[in-house]
Design an enzyme around this catalytic site. Structure first.
Site, PDB file in Angstrom:
ATOM      1  N   GLU A  12      -5.253 -10.742  10.371  1.00 23.26           N
ATOM      2  CA  GLU A  12      -3.890 -10.818   9.849  1.00 23.26           C
ATOM      3  C   GLU A  12      -2.872 -11.364  10.845  1.00 23.26           C
ATOM      4  O   GLU A  12      -1.725 -11.624  10.459  1.00 23.26           O
ATOM      5  CB  GLU A  12      -3.452  -9.439   9.353  1.00 23.26           C
ATOM      6  CG  GLU A  12      -4.190  -8.988   8.104  1.00 23.26           C
ATOM      7  CD  GLU A  12      -3.970  -7.534   7.760  1.00 23.26           C
ATOM      8  OE1 GLU A  12      -3.148  -7.274   6.859  1.00 23.26           O
ATOM      9  OE2 GLU A  12      -4.613  -6.665   8.387  1.00 23.26           O
ATOM     10  N   GLY A  78      -1.847  -4.766  -1.442  1.00 22.89           N
ATOM     11  CA  GLY A  78      -2.364  -4.711  -2.800  1.00 22.89           C
ATOM     12  C   GLY A  78      -1.218  -4.805  -3.800  1.00 22.89           C
ATOM     13  O   GLY A  78      -0.217  -4.093  -3.683  1.00 22.89           O
ATOM     14  N   ILE A 152      -6.179   2.371  -3.945  1.00 18.42           N
ATOM     15  CA  ILE A 152      -5.505   2.841  -5.140  1.00 18.42           C
ATOM     16  C   ILE A 152      -6.420   2.767  -6.360  1.00 18.42           C
ATOM     17  O   ILE A 152      -6.899   1.690  -6.730  1.00 18.42           O
ATOM     18  CB  ILE A 152      -4.222   2.042  -5.384  1.00 18.42           C
ATOM     19  CG1 ILE A 152      -3.339   2.069  -4.133  1.00 18.42           C
ATOM     20  CG2 ILE A 152      -3.475   2.592  -6.587  1.00 18.42           C
ATOM     21  CD1 ILE A 152      -3.009   3.452  -3.638  1.00 18.42           C
ATOM     22  N   MET A 171      -0.972  -0.033   4.077  1.00 15.63           N
ATOM     23  CA  MET A 171      -1.328   1.150   4.855  1.00 15.63           C
ATOM     24  C   MET A 171      -0.532   1.303   6.151  1.00 15.63           C
ATOM     25  O   MET A 171      -0.827   2.210   6.928  1.00 15.63           O
ATOM     26  CB  MET A 171      -2.827   1.133   5.175  1.00 15.63           C
ATOM     27  CG  MET A 171      -3.709   1.285   3.965  1.00 15.63           C
ATOM     28  SD  MET A 171      -5.460   1.491   4.432  1.00 15.63           S
ATOM     29  CE  MET A 171      -6.211   1.725   2.822  1.00 15.63           C
ATOM     30  N   GLU A 172       0.475   0.442   6.368  1.00 16.48           N
ATOM     31  CA  GLU A 172       1.175   0.500   7.659  1.00 16.48           C
ATOM     32  C   GLU A 172       2.693   0.377   7.600  1.00 16.48           C
ATOM     33  O   GLU A 172       3.393   0.957   8.437  1.00 16.48           O
ATOM     34  CB  GLU A 172       0.667  -0.612   8.596  1.00 16.48           C
ATOM     35  CG  GLU A 172      -0.777  -0.551   8.974  1.00 16.48           C
ATOM     36  CD  GLU A 172      -1.703  -1.202   7.959  1.00 16.48           C
ATOM     37  OE1 GLU A 172      -2.915  -0.900   7.959  1.00 16.48           O
ATOM     38  OE2 GLU A 172      -1.209  -2.032   7.148  1.00 16.48           O
ATOM     39  N   ASP A 195      -5.108  -8.559  -3.285  1.00 18.54           N
ATOM     40  CA  ASP A 195      -5.847  -8.032  -4.438  1.00 18.54           C
ATOM     41  C   ASP A 195      -4.855  -7.445  -5.428  1.00 18.54           C
ATOM     42  O   ASP A 195      -3.737  -7.067  -5.062  1.00 18.54           O
ATOM     43  CB  ASP A 195      -6.873  -6.986  -4.002  1.00 18.54           C
ATOM     44  CG  ASP A 195      -6.275  -5.878  -3.164  1.00 18.54           C
ATOM     45  OD1 ASP A 195      -6.088  -4.772  -3.689  1.00 18.54           O
ATOM     46  OD2 ASP A 195      -5.986  -6.122  -1.971  1.00 18.54           O
TER      47      ASP A 195
END
Length: 227
Positions: A12, A78, A152, A171-172, A195
């Site tokens: 990333e 996501g 999820i 997540m961050e 996604d």
């Protein structure tokens, strides 16, 4: 001005780090921090490791050890909003945790008035200029991002939509915003959809992670070129 730039994983952020000139590497807390310049802007970049604690460790070190004045996180997310497609980029306007009780933030340190961390208006406006000038090719959306350490499911998606109505989940980002909030550091998240509800699963994420991350990095680079 010195900008701290975090990517959760190597995929990333590393393509951006490779473009820095005059790089110097320092190691703290088992993390490698790359200080250099991009378009004559002083930056310190790293991949922090995924999830909230790792991102928080990296953020506080960037503030304490490198005296960054601004913080940006790039990477993937996501999609929650059904308008979004893989490759669309989300610019945070506000951020929250979806897996932390509200009272943790409002009844204890940092005693917030609500559960949302605001992104920096100046950095947001730069992204609006990038969007209006069509300096990148992907779709850009502005809105809420929520963070939690869970993949999820359908049930979780419904709960998140009903309570937070975000554009995407990661997540961050909220944890980085949290650290920046208590240190009074301007913050922005740039996340590209890897996604969606209709295209999900580990294989989809792995297939799209690199290309989606490039879209986030493209926006980051445009910020550094016009800031």
């Amino acid at each position: 001005m010195r900008i701290g730039i975090i990517g959760p994983s190597k995929n990333e952020i590393m393509s951006f780090i490779e473009k820095l000139s005059d790089k110097e590497v320092s190691s703290f807390a088992m993390l490698d921090f790359y200080r250099g310049s991009y378009n004559s802007i002083d930056v310190v970049a790293l991949y922090s490791g995924v999830c909230k604690v790792n991102a928080s460790i990296a953020t506080q070190i960037l503030i304490d050890r490198f005296n960054v004045t601004h913080m940006i996180v790039v990477g993937v997310a996501g999609g929650i909003d059904r308008r979004l497609n893989i490759g669309d980029t989300i610019i945070s306007t506000e951020l929250a945790y979806h897996d932390v009780d509200d009272g943790i933030l409002t009844e204890y340190h940092p005693w917030m008035k609500n559960i949302y961390f605001n992104a920096d208006s100046y950095l947001i406006n730069l992204c609006r200029k990038i969007q209006s000038s069509k300096l990148v090719t992907q779709n850009i959306y502005f809105g809420r991002i929520v963070t939690g350490e869970a993949f999820i499911s359908d049930f979780g998606r419904g709960h998140i939509i009903n309570k937070y109505n975000p554009l995407c989940v990661d997540m961050e980002s909220a944890s980085i915003a949290h650290v920046c909030y208590v240190n009074n550091i301007p913050f922005l998240a740039i996340r590209t959809i890897s996604d969606t509800e209709n295209e999900s699963g580990t294989e989809v994420f792995e297939k799209n992670c690199v290309s989606a991350s490039i879209n986030s990095i493209n926006v980051l680079e445009k910020i550094l070129e016009i800031i």
